[in-house]
Motif scaffolding. Sequence first.
Motif, mmCIF file in Angstrom:
data_model
loop_
_atom_site.group_PDB
_atom_site.id
_atom_site.type_symbol
_atom_site.label_atom_id
_atom_site.label_comp_id
_atom_site.label_asym_id
_atom_site.label_seq_id
_atom_site.Cartn_x
_atom_site.Cartn_y
_atom_site.Cartn_z
ATOM 1 N N ARG A 18 63.609 59.454 40.815
ATOM 2 C CA ARG A 18 64.172 60.799 40.628
ATOM 3 C C ARG A 18 63.545 61.769 41.626
ATOM 4 O O ARG A 18 62.676 62.561 41.273
ATOM 5 N N LEU A 76 64.503 64.505 43.039
ATOM 6 C CA LEU A 76 64.607 65.945 42.787
ATOM 7 C C LEU A 76 63.615 66.371 41.715
ATOM 8 O O LEU A 76 63.007 67.440 41.798
ATOM 9 N N ASP A 77 63.441 65.503 40.705
ATOM 10 C CA ASP A 77 62.487 65.838 39.650
ATOM 11 C C ASP A 77 61.062 65.828 40.171
ATOM 12 O O ASP A 77 60.217 66.603 39.710
ATOM 13 N N VAL A 88 63.091 62.352 59.280
ATOM 14 C CA VAL A 88 62.000 61.829 58.473
ATOM 15 C C VAL A 88 61.638 60.394 58.812
ATOM 16 O O VAL A 88 60.656 59.863 58.326
ATOM 17 N N VAL A 125 61.670 67.802 58.281
ATOM 18 C CA VAL A 125 63.109 67.562 58.219
ATOM 19 C C VAL A 125 63.741 67.708 59.599
ATOM 20 O O VAL A 125 64.617 66.936 59.992
ATOM 21 N N PHE A 129 56.739 61.865 52.684
ATOM 22 C CA PHE A 129 58.180 62.071 52.598
ATOM 23 C C PHE A 129 58.925 60.987 53.384
ATOM 24 O O PHE A 129 59.844 60.341 52.877
ATOM 25 N N MET A 163 60.134 66.911 42.952
ATOM 26 C CA MET A 163 59.882 68.227 43.539
ATOM 27 C C MET A 163 59.397 69.197 42.474
ATOM 28 O O MET A 163 58.434 69.931 42.680
ATOM 29 N N ARG A 205 59.662 58.677 50.627
ATOM 30 C CA ARG A 205 60.774 59.467 50.074
ATOM 31 C C ARG A 205 60.333 60.324 48.901
ATOM 32 O O ARG A 205 61.108 60.563 47.978
ATOM 33 N N ILE A 232 58.899 63.976 47.725
ATOM 34 C CA ILE A 232 58.677 65.340 48.175
ATOM 35 C C ILE A 232 57.497 65.884 47.420
ATOM 36 O O ILE A 232 57.545 66.017 46.212
#
Lengths: 296, 383
Positions: free
Chosen positions: A96, A98-99, A241, A237, A27, A101, A31, A33
């Motif tokens: 992406r 968020l994707d 990070v 978090v 992470f 995740m 970057r 997740i």
Amino acid sequence: MLAMQAFTGLSVFSILMLMALGLAIVFGLMRVINMAHGELMAMGAYTTYGTSLLFEAYFPSLMGIYFLVGVVLAFCTTFVFGYFLERSLIRFLYERPLDTMLATWGVGLILQQCYRQFINPRPVSVPTASWLQGVWQVTDDISFPMSRIFIIALAFVTALLVYLLLHKTRWGLLIRAVTQNREMSGAVGINQHRVDAYTFALGCGLAGIAGSSFTMLASTAPDTGQAYIVDTFIVVVFGGVESLLGTILSAAVIGQLQTWLEFYLSGSMARAGILLLVILVLYFRPNGLFATKVRR
Amino acid sequence: MRKKATTAGVPQAKANLRNRVVNQLERFGMLILIFLLLLVVPLSLDTFRLGLAAKYLCFAFPAVGIVLFWGYGGILSLGQGVFFGMGSYMMAMFLKLESAANPDSSSGTALAAFFGSAGLPDFMVWNSIEQLPWFWEPFHHVWITIPAIIILPPLIAFVLSYMNFRNRVSGVYFTIVTLAFAAIMAIVIIGQQGYTGGINGITDFKTFLGLDLDTSQAKYVMYYITAVLLVLAVFAGRFILKSRLGKVLVAIRDQEDRARFSGYDAAMFKAFIFAVGALFASVGGAMFTIQVGLASPSLVGIVPSIEMVIYAAVGGRLSLIGAVYGAIMVNGAKTFFSENFVEYWTFFIGGMYVFVVMFLPLGLAGILDRIRGAAKHNGRTDE
């Protein structure tokens, strides 16, 4: 009593640190997740379980050291899995986050069902080596279980190795270069894709080590990983990070807090309280408690 | 370009037809949805299947909200179940108190009368709680319960998210915060068994405002209320997106800094749309509880919250109507799998996450768009 509490806190801290180190690398440096991180821990745990079965069947005389072999094997398995996961899935999703995740959550669900179907739907546990069963009796009231001491040692050794790897080796240099300036490191001839793949694999491998050490504390069930994933994220978090040191410090703070809160509240309420506290801290320090950089 | 136009005689006609079909589909998508929900489904299904359909529609509410704040606001919440759960639990508290107030209709109340704690929900009696907790008190009255369901979750969502957005906690950080909220809510509900029913949730309701919930008449009434509310939610979403507010929202999603420098309070817009999403989820949760007769922590935590995202993702994160179909299809698949081979359900939904993200980022609506895009492209060469 006080010493026991502090020791429990230290123990929780080492576990949190082991869990969070891998995630902090993936992470913090990339970057990405990885919601399947918990399942990778379970994979490490199952690898250790498999190793114990193997040793029981073929080298019963070496049962004393099976766990050390198990840790190494767990690292290797999850490392290889992480490598292929990055090559086949994650690398298409760097733009992406968020994707990523969602996709990794899906991978986690699939892994979970694999454990359920192909290994054992019920929790499995490993035999504890004889030299880890003992208790270190400091005084009459204070005693520390050896297995916990071993995990604490393992956590610190792992953290030290990760630090050395990142800051003292050529690979670490490459990883940091790509993290800090992707374009420029590409321009000077670093193969970023390879570095990405190995960084991700390293993070997964650390999850494997964490999972492996878990087998000494509790049994492993297919959905074990899911239970830890939020705590792990929160640690990363909370610490900010940017730095591994932040992650380690935040694991220490949360570990101690959790122990003390559990002393006053019930276990589940303590967990809820910790989460709430971390969210509150994030309001005031959105970059994490130990982030040194203010600039964004 | 010109070359293409001369050779594309026959495919052109085909493309035009396709173009027209897709355009009509889009224009009448809303009408088709209304037609399906209000006529086809209730007339063609038996009561049991209608109950299932009603359940799926309840899950469509949070999905529509997710389209609003994920597709158009760029905010991914993995805690939509929190607001679904709030609506669900508030409705459950009301229903439970109504059931407990009518002794002859509830099985647990004989026991309650024996212990002299009549009017208390059965699980409180089992947990030896003698006094109704203060936060249960308002839910004696329907005219407090319904406004609470409509006002409280959006208000909480707004405050929580505004504080985050104002401090520029956004992107994956906000997502992790929502994840933590989902975890907290599930932990608290399971931990406080005496006040919330614990892991078993709140169940065993008899009536809603005197209407016996077991009759098929009640089932139809509730189905129609759900369907109409859902259509209203989709309309409201459309209205928001078509308005200036919607345009600003998209601007913030694509270029947050630029929108902020233009003088828009980005945090306010994002928090607003997040609150709208929470409102829809809460209403869906309330309708769920009435129809399924259950409020459970298993609908609140992380797993169900993330599952709600897949409804929106399958339908298409930019399509409000798609979210409805997505929720129906994923839940339909879930029912299908659990009736036939339950062990493959997790494989299926896990694969779904990967597949949709990798190959269908715009979901089913994206397929429609692609067909139309191809048609449009052909049409342009014509000029």
